[in-house]
Design an enzyme around this catalytic site. Structure first.
Site, PDB file in Angstrom:
ATOM      1  N   GLU A 176      -9.148 -13.892  37.706  1.00 39.77           N
ATOM      2  CA  GLU A 176     -10.551 -14.735  37.636  1.00 39.77           C
ATOM      3  C   GLU A 176     -11.491 -13.628  37.728  1.00 39.77           C
ATOM      4  O   GLU A 176     -12.435 -13.983  38.529  1.00 39.77           O
ATOM      5  CB  GLU A 176     -10.549 -15.695  38.322  1.00 39.77           C
ATOM      6  CG  GLU A 176      -9.335 -16.648  38.099  1.00 39.77           C
ATOM      7  CD  GLU A 176      -9.626 -17.902  38.823  1.00 39.77           C
ATOM      8  OE1 GLU A 176     -10.492 -18.276  39.522  1.00 39.77           O
ATOM      9  OE2 GLU A 176      -8.201 -18.772  38.924  1.00 39.77           O
ATOM     10  N   GLU A 224      -4.175 -22.000  44.701  1.00 39.64           N
ATOM     11  CA  GLU A 224      -4.807 -22.177  45.590  1.00 39.64           C
ATOM     12  C   GLU A 224      -4.299 -23.026  46.578  1.00 39.64           C
ATOM     13  O   GLU A 224      -4.704 -23.818  47.465  1.00 39.64           O
ATOM     14  CB  GLU A 224      -6.517 -22.538  45.617  1.00 39.64           C
ATOM     15  CG  GLU A 224      -7.097 -21.693  44.794  1.00 39.64           C
ATOM     16  CD  GLU A 224      -8.824 -22.062  44.320  1.00 39.64           C
ATOM     17  OE1 GLU A 224      -8.835 -23.374  44.715  1.00 39.64           O
ATOM     18  OE2 GLU A 224      -9.463 -21.227  43.767  1.00 39.64           O
TER      19      GLU A 224
HETATM   20  C1  XIL Z   1     -13.798 -23.128  37.717  1.00 41.89           C
HETATM   21  C2  XIL Z   1     -14.261 -23.105  36.308  1.00 41.89           C
HETATM   22  O1  XIL Z   1     -14.879 -21.808  36.184  1.00 41.89           O
HETATM   23  C3  XIL Z   1     -15.409 -24.076  36.011  1.00 41.89           C
HETATM   24  O2  XIL Z   1     -15.924 -23.946  34.725  1.00 41.89           O
HETATM   25  C4  XIL Z   1     -14.617 -25.579  36.555  1.00 41.89           C
HETATM   26  O3  XIL Z   1     -15.788 -26.664  36.355  1.00 41.89           O
HETATM   27  C5  XIL Z   1     -14.032 -25.645  38.030  1.00 41.89           C
HETATM   28  O4  XIL Z   1     -13.147 -24.518  37.707  1.00 41.89           O
HETATM   29  N1  XIL Z   1     -10.910 -20.624  41.323  1.00 41.89           N
HETATM   30  C6  XIL Z   1     -10.319 -21.234  40.226  1.00 41.89           C
HETATM   31  C7  XIL Z   1     -10.809 -21.457  38.873  1.00 41.89           C
HETATM   32  O5  XIL Z   1      -9.140 -21.025  40.322  1.00 41.89           O
HETATM   33  O6  XIL Z   1      -9.904 -22.364  38.089  1.00 41.89           O
HETATM   34  C8  XIL Z   1     -12.026 -21.973  39.115  1.00 41.89           C
HETATM   35  O7  XIL Z   1     -12.792 -22.244  37.762  1.00 41.89           O
HETATM   36  C9  XIL Z   1     -12.924 -21.090  39.866  1.00 41.89           C
HETATM   37  C10 XIL Z   1     -12.449 -20.921  41.333  1.00 41.89           C
END
Ligand code: XIL
Length: 322
Positions: free
Chosen positions: A234, A117
């Site tokens: 993701e 990001e």
């Molecule tokens: C999120 C996780 O799912 C949570 O458990 C944590 O508290 C915060 O991070 N984009 C990303 C991920 O790149 O790392 C994030 O994951 C969700 C959004």
């Protein structure tokens, strides 16, 4: 092609069905949060490797692949980094962190989200291509090549990934986001810094945005020309506005997952598709993007009862594991 799932240390022992689901469905099992900068070095020089070790050992001892996320992320940069005074100190801390963590898992993680990001949330609205972060404030855009070089140094065999969200949709702000990622990739390559793949997070909306198959195809083709692959890192589904009935939510989810897979596979198969969890029992979506009507959400390929949704079958079919 591996199908993967991101696993969380806090549930693996207390929920045997959760642990088993990863073994039943996943070729790749990766720590969801445990390798993030702030989790692994919460205080300067204080390392917390145990949760990540446990998950990587779990994956490897069952013959599964694993991968790492992430060295640079605005949302997991501890306060001690913000307190560093000079650019030289910040650079030394970044390199030392990355080298230490990458070296520890060397040969066990097939790839790393080196930066996560770093593109601006909305490059048009924000009027900038890169997100304003602590690392930007300390080092400017050069923190990106610094991070890639440090990861490559510590594990030359790991694939180096730039990971981001909102690379899937139709609209000028999303075209701009894809353009920012391509421009970062080209700049790294112009400076002989290796980058191997782009991670599309794949947090899919069933209603707010439309997947742009043509744009994904063009993006994939352009990356391929530059020698990069893509992976979905993701995958989960954000469903906020339609009927809350389970069957209706699952039908919308299947449609959007199917559109993404069609778009991603249109040029070449992706390197992997990884779900951000495995079961609706545990997901970040209800906390971060709840439905306005408060109804339970169904973001992941298994229900709370561990029942396979149709889009799990779709994934298995597309990835060739059945
Ligand atoms: C999120 C996780 O799912 C949570 O458990 C944590 O508290 C915060 O991070 N984009 C990303 C991920 O790149 O790392 C994030 O994951 C969700 C959004």
């Amino acid at each position: 092609m591996p199908f993967g799932g991101a696993i969380q240390a806090e549930y693996i022992d207390k929920d045997p069905a959760y642990r088993q689901a990863f073994l039943t469905y996943c070729d790749l099992i990766m720590p969801m949060n445990e390798l993030k900068f702030g989790q692994i070095q919460p205080q300067r020089g204080e390392w917390n490797f145990e949760p990540a070790d446990k998950l990587v050992d779990f994956a490897r001892s069952h013959g599964r692949l694993s991968r790492g996320t992430c060295h640079v992320w605005w949302n997991s940069t501890p306060d001690w980094v913000a307190a560093l005074e000079t650019p030289a100190e910040a650079e030394a801390a970044l390199v030392q962190h990355i080298e230490t963590v990458t070296d520890r898992y060397k040969g066990r993680l097939r790839s790393w989200d080196v930066v996560n990001e770093v593109a601006a949330n909305d490059p048009i609205y924000d009027g900038r291509s890169l997100r304003d972060t602590v690392w930007m404030q300390k080092l400017g855009p050069r923190h990106i090549p610094i991070a890639f070089k440090a990861t490559a140094n510590a594990d030359p065999s790991a694939r180096l990934v730039i990971n981001d969200y909102d690379l899937e949709y139709a609209g000028p702000e999303f075209d701009a986001k894809r353009a920012v990622i391509l421009s970062i990739v080209r700049q790294l390559q112009d400076h002989n810094v290796r980058v191997d793949a782009v991670g599309m997070q794949g947090h899919l909306y069933t209603d707010d945005h439309r997947i742009d198959g043509d744009a994904i195809l063009a993006f994939h083709r352009e990356l391929d020309k530059l020698g990069l692959g893509i992976l979905v890192t993701e995958l989960d589904v954000i469903d906020r506005n339609g009927s809350p009935a389970a069957a209706a939510q699952d039908k919308r989810a299947e449609k959007v997952v199917s559109e993404l897979l069609d778009a991603v596979f249109a040029w070449k198969p992706p390197e992997a598709v990884i779900a951000w969890g495995i079961t609706d029992r545990y997901s970040w979506i209800p906390d971060s993007m709840p439905r306005p009507d408060g109804a339970p959400q169904r973001p992941l390929p298994l229900g709370r009862d561990m029942h396979e949704k149709s889009w799990m079958k779709l994934l298995q079919k597309r990835l060739g594991s059945v």
